[in-house]
Structures are given as structure tokens and as C-alpha cells.
Design a protein around this motif. Structure first.
Motif, short mmCIF file in Angstrom:
data_model
loop_
_atom_site.label_atom_id
_atom_site.label_comp_id
_atom_site.label_asym_id
_atom_site.label_seq_id
_atom_site.Cartn_x
_atom_site.Cartn_y
_atom_site.Cartn_z
N LYS A 13 0.83 -1.20 0.00
CA LYS A 13 0.00 0.00 0.00
C LYS A 13 0.87 1.25 0.00
N ALA A 14 1.89 1.28 0.85
CA ALA A 14 2.79 2.43 0.91
C ALA A 14 3.50 2.64 -0.43
N GLN A 15 3.92 1.55 -1.04
CA GLN A 15 4.60 1.62 -2.34
C GLN A 15 3.66 2.20 -3.39
N LEU A 16 2.43 1.71 -3.44
CA LEU A 16 1.45 2.21 -4.41
C LEU A 16 1.11 3.68 -4.16
N CYS A 47 1.64 6.57 -6.85
CA CYS A 47 0.52 7.42 -7.24
C CYS A 47 0.86 8.89 -7.04
N GLU A 48 1.50 9.21 -5.94
CA GLU A 48 1.88 10.60 -5.68
C GLU A 48 2.90 11.09 -6.71
N GLU A 49 3.87 10.25 -7.05
CA GLU A 49 4.84 10.62 -8.08
C GLU A 49 4.16 10.84 -9.43
N ASN A 50 3.23 9.97 -9.77
CA ASN A 50 2.49 10.10 -11.03
C ASN A 50 1.63 11.36 -11.03
N ARG A 51 0.99 11.64 -9.89
CA ARG A 51 0.16 12.84 -9.77
C ARG A 51 1.01 14.09 -9.97
#
Length: 76
Positions: A41-44, A48-52
């Protein structure tokens, strides 16, 4: 394929729940699974934050480009 994996996961969780109700499963095994899921979950969340952030960067650039093209339209 994703739907199949969801169904398999639900089935496995149901079986583990049944084993837990019968006191036939070691809580340490469940703790390990929880730990792995928390790591995933932390990895995802990080991905997601990097992609955002990357999408925000792209949008900012596109908005700047759009503003530049609007200047050209006004000059004509």
C-alpha cells in the motif's frame, strides 16, 4: 484477469476467515500478510503521488503553452 484475481483473493480471505473462526490459523501468519499489504500500500501510494506530480507538471506546461498560443491569436 483482474476480476479473476479479485475473486481468488476474496476466496482466500474467506478461507482464512473460516480458519481463524476455528482457531486453526497462526496469528503470526496473518501479521506477516498484514505487513506485506501495508508495504505494498505504501509503495502504491508513493507511485501514485509521483504520477500525480508528473501529471501536474505536464498540465502546468500545457497551460503555459496554451497561454502562449492565445497571445498569438490576439496579435493577428
Amino acid at each position: 484477469m483482474v476480476e479473476f484475481l479479485k475473486k481468488m483473493t476474496d476466496w482466500m480471505l474467506e478461507k482464512e476467515s473460516e480458519l481463524a473462526n476455528k482457531c486453526a490459523i497462526d496469528s503470526k501468519d496473518i501479521e506477516k500478510q498484514i505487513s506485506k499489504m501495508e508495504e505494498k500500500k505504501a509503495q502504491l501510494e508513493k507511485e501514485c503521488e509521483e504520477n500525480r506530480k508528473e501529471l501536474e507538471h505536464i498540465l502546468a506546461r500545457l497551460r503555459w503553452i496554451e497561454a502562449e498560443t492565445l497571445k498569438c491569436s490576439k496579435d493577428k
